[in-house]
Scaffold this motif. Structure first.
Motif, PDB file in Angstrom:
ATOM      1  N   SER A 112       0.758  -1.228   0.149  1.00 26.53           N
ATOM      2  CA  SER A 112      -0.069  -0.168  -0.035  1.00 26.53           C
ATOM      3  C   SER A 112       0.833   1.238   0.018  1.00 26.53           C
ATOM      4  CB  SER A 112      -1.004  -0.113   1.248  1.00 26.53           C
ATOM      5  OG  SER A 112      -1.590   1.193   1.301  1.00 26.53           O
ATOM      6  N   SER A 113       0.467   2.209  -0.683  1.00 29.34           N
ATOM      7  CA  SER A 113       1.108   3.529  -0.423  1.00 29.34           C
ATOM      8  C   SER A 113       1.226   4.107   0.926  1.00 29.34           C
ATOM      9  CB  SER A 113       0.452   4.511  -1.296  1.00 29.34           C
ATOM     10  OG  SER A 113      -0.771   4.857  -0.933  1.00 29.34           O
ATOM     11  N   GLU A 114       0.479   3.465   1.945  1.00 30.83           N
ATOM     12  CA  GLU A 114       0.800   3.744   3.380  1.00 30.83           C
ATOM     13  C   GLU A 114       2.155   3.580   3.718  1.00 30.83           C
ATOM     14  OE1 GLU A 114      -0.491   5.162   6.926  1.00 30.83           O
ATOM     15  OE2 GLU A 114      -1.457   5.355   4.973  1.00 30.83           O
ATOM     16  N   SER A 164       8.451   0.375  -4.264  1.00 30.71           N
ATOM     17  CA  SER A 164       6.988   1.019  -4.590  1.00 30.71           C
ATOM     18  C   SER A 164       6.837   1.121  -5.792  1.00 30.71           C
ATOM     19  CB  SER A 164       6.440   1.702  -3.460  1.00 30.71           C
ATOM     20  OG  SER A 164       6.679   1.477  -2.185  1.00 30.71           O
ATOM     21  N   ARG A 208      -1.534   3.600  -4.790  1.00 28.74           N
ATOM     22  CA  ARG A 208      -2.878   3.892  -4.132  1.00 28.74           C
ATOM     23  C   ARG A 208      -2.628   3.110  -2.494  1.00 28.74           C
ATOM     24  NH1 ARG A 208      -6.882   0.103  -4.599  1.00 28.74           N
ATOM     25  NH2 ARG A 208      -6.362  -1.545  -6.391  1.00 28.74           N
ATOM     26  N   ASP A 209      -3.695   3.316  -1.681  1.00 29.74           N
ATOM     27  CA  ASP A 209      -3.582   2.582  -0.329  1.00 29.74           C
ATOM     28  C   ASP A 209      -4.647   1.650  -0.275  1.00 29.74           C
ATOM     29  OD1 ASP A 209      -5.215   4.897  -0.188  1.00 29.74           O
ATOM     30  OD2 ASP A 209      -4.760   5.596   1.314  1.00 29.74           O
ATOM     31  N   TRP A 215      -4.846  -0.293   2.068  1.00 30.76           N
ATOM     32  CA  TRP A 215      -5.150  -0.432   3.425  1.00 30.76           C
ATOM     33  C   TRP A 215      -4.224   0.777   3.830  1.00 30.76           C
ATOM     34  CZ3 TRP A 215      -0.533  -1.110   5.349  1.00 30.76           C
ATOM     35  CH2 TRP A 215       0.700  -1.857   4.653  1.00 30.76           C
ATOM     36  N   THR A 216      -4.588   1.062   5.139  1.00 34.42           N
ATOM     37  CA  THR A 216      -3.886   2.104   6.070  1.00 34.42           C
ATOM     38  C   THR A 216      -3.566   1.584   7.335  1.00 34.42           C
ATOM     39  OG1 THR A 216      -5.926   2.991   6.692  1.00 34.42           O
ATOM     40  CG2 THR A 216      -4.974   4.061   4.734  1.00 34.42           C
ATOM     41  N   ASP A 217      -4.120   0.543   7.845  1.00 32.91           N
ATOM     42  CA  ASP A 217      -3.869   0.011   9.392  1.00 32.91           C
ATOM     43  C   ASP A 217      -3.097  -1.271   8.928  1.00 32.91           C
ATOM     44  OD1 ASP A 217      -3.887  -0.880  11.877  1.00 32.91           O
ATOM     45  OD2 ASP A 217      -5.697  -0.141  12.257  1.00 32.91           O
TER      46      ASP A 217
END
Length: 286
Positions: free
Chosen positions: A247-249, A256, A263-264, A266-268
């Motif tokens: 994820s881009s998180e 990457s 894009r993301d 997920w963020t967690d």
């Protein structure tokens, strides 16, 4: 099934500083994983002793993966580029040894990135020679090499299980295995069962990446998981199964970009990791 269950380090951190390494290893253990897979694109920059100490502290095993780049592509026709690639692969094997691991996988046979032409016979021969030599060095430390075939946008040499098994047969080294990845299989294979059976029949089913079709949370994409896990059970696969998601998180400066993580999904990371571990537990315990 009692397979060791791993998680890719890029779920937690984009680099491998001392603080990032502790965060990634501690988080993997907290989420219930047995193993963490280090992404060592520049293996000679990793603090092997510090990493080994952290793994021991948290009771975690480790594998290592990498993909070569334009300047280290062992399938190149340029002898200097091939030599640079051989040095990087040697450093990666030494890193696996020094952290107490026994597995080096990934795109060890070419650069990780898009090609604009098919592989040449000379380039293929260079890759074969480099990996045969690497396998001999790895064998001296009881290290297995896993060739992770990837989709057509990330390599031009090995895109399917069948191609990978043929290449391994050409190498003729007992410690080289096929590294299956469901994300890439979803693009390139016509079945999720037959490749597993073929690799197992050849005695070369050595490592598995579980990644969803969109590289996000398991079970939320188009991968036919029941077919895949049934095949693993049917061949009594007891090797490592590692969850991989991007994820881009969490951004790695070069990986990457190579993988087009824009894009993301997920963020967690912790929630993602816990959900993935439960998903695997549910499917492996059927």
């Amino acid at each position: 099934m009692t397979n060791p269950i791993g998680i890719h380090a890029l779920v937690w951190a984009g680099g491998w500083s001392r603080d990032q390494a502790r965060h990634a290893i501690a988080s993997s253990a907290e989420a219930g994983y047995d193993l963490i897979e280090l992404s060592a694109l520049e293996p000679d920059t990793v603090d092997a002793a510090g990493t080994a100490a952290l793994l021991a502290e948290y009771g975690l095993a480790a594998s290592v993966s990498l993909g070569l780049d334009e300047s280290t592509d062992v399938s190149s026709e340029d002898p200097e580029i091939v030599a640079a690639g051989r040095r990087r692969l040697t450093a990666a094997v030494d890193l696996v040894r020094d952290i107490g691991g026994n597995y080096l996988g990934g795109v060890l046979f070419s650069k990780l990135g898009r090609y604009t032409t098919p592989p040449t016979e000379r380039g293929r021969a260079h890759a074969r020679e480099a990996l045969a030599t690497l396998a001999d060095r790895a064998a001296a430390s009881d290290i297995t090499l896993g060739l992770e075939f990837c989709n057509r946008y990330e390599t031009n040499l090995l895109n399917t299980t069948a191609q990978t098994l043929d290449f391994i047969a050409e190498l003729g080294r007992d410690n080289v295995v096929a590294h299956l990845d469901t994300y890439h299989m979803n693009i390139e294979e016509t079945s999720f069962r037959e490749p597993v059976l073929a690799a197992a029949a050849a005695g070369k089913l050595g490592y598995v990446h579980v990644g969803e079709s969109h590289r996000g949370a398991l079970g939320t994409g188009s991968v036919p998981w029941a077919e895949f896990f049934t095949a693993l059970r049917d061949v009594d696969y007891t090797g490592t199964i590692t969850f991989e998601s991007f994820s881009s998180e969490v951004v790695h400066p070069s990986l990457s970009s190579n993988l087009c993580i824009w894009r993301d999904p997920w963020t967690d990371g912790m929630r993602l990791a816990r959900d993935a571990r439960q998903f695997l537990r549910d499917n492996l315990d059927v």
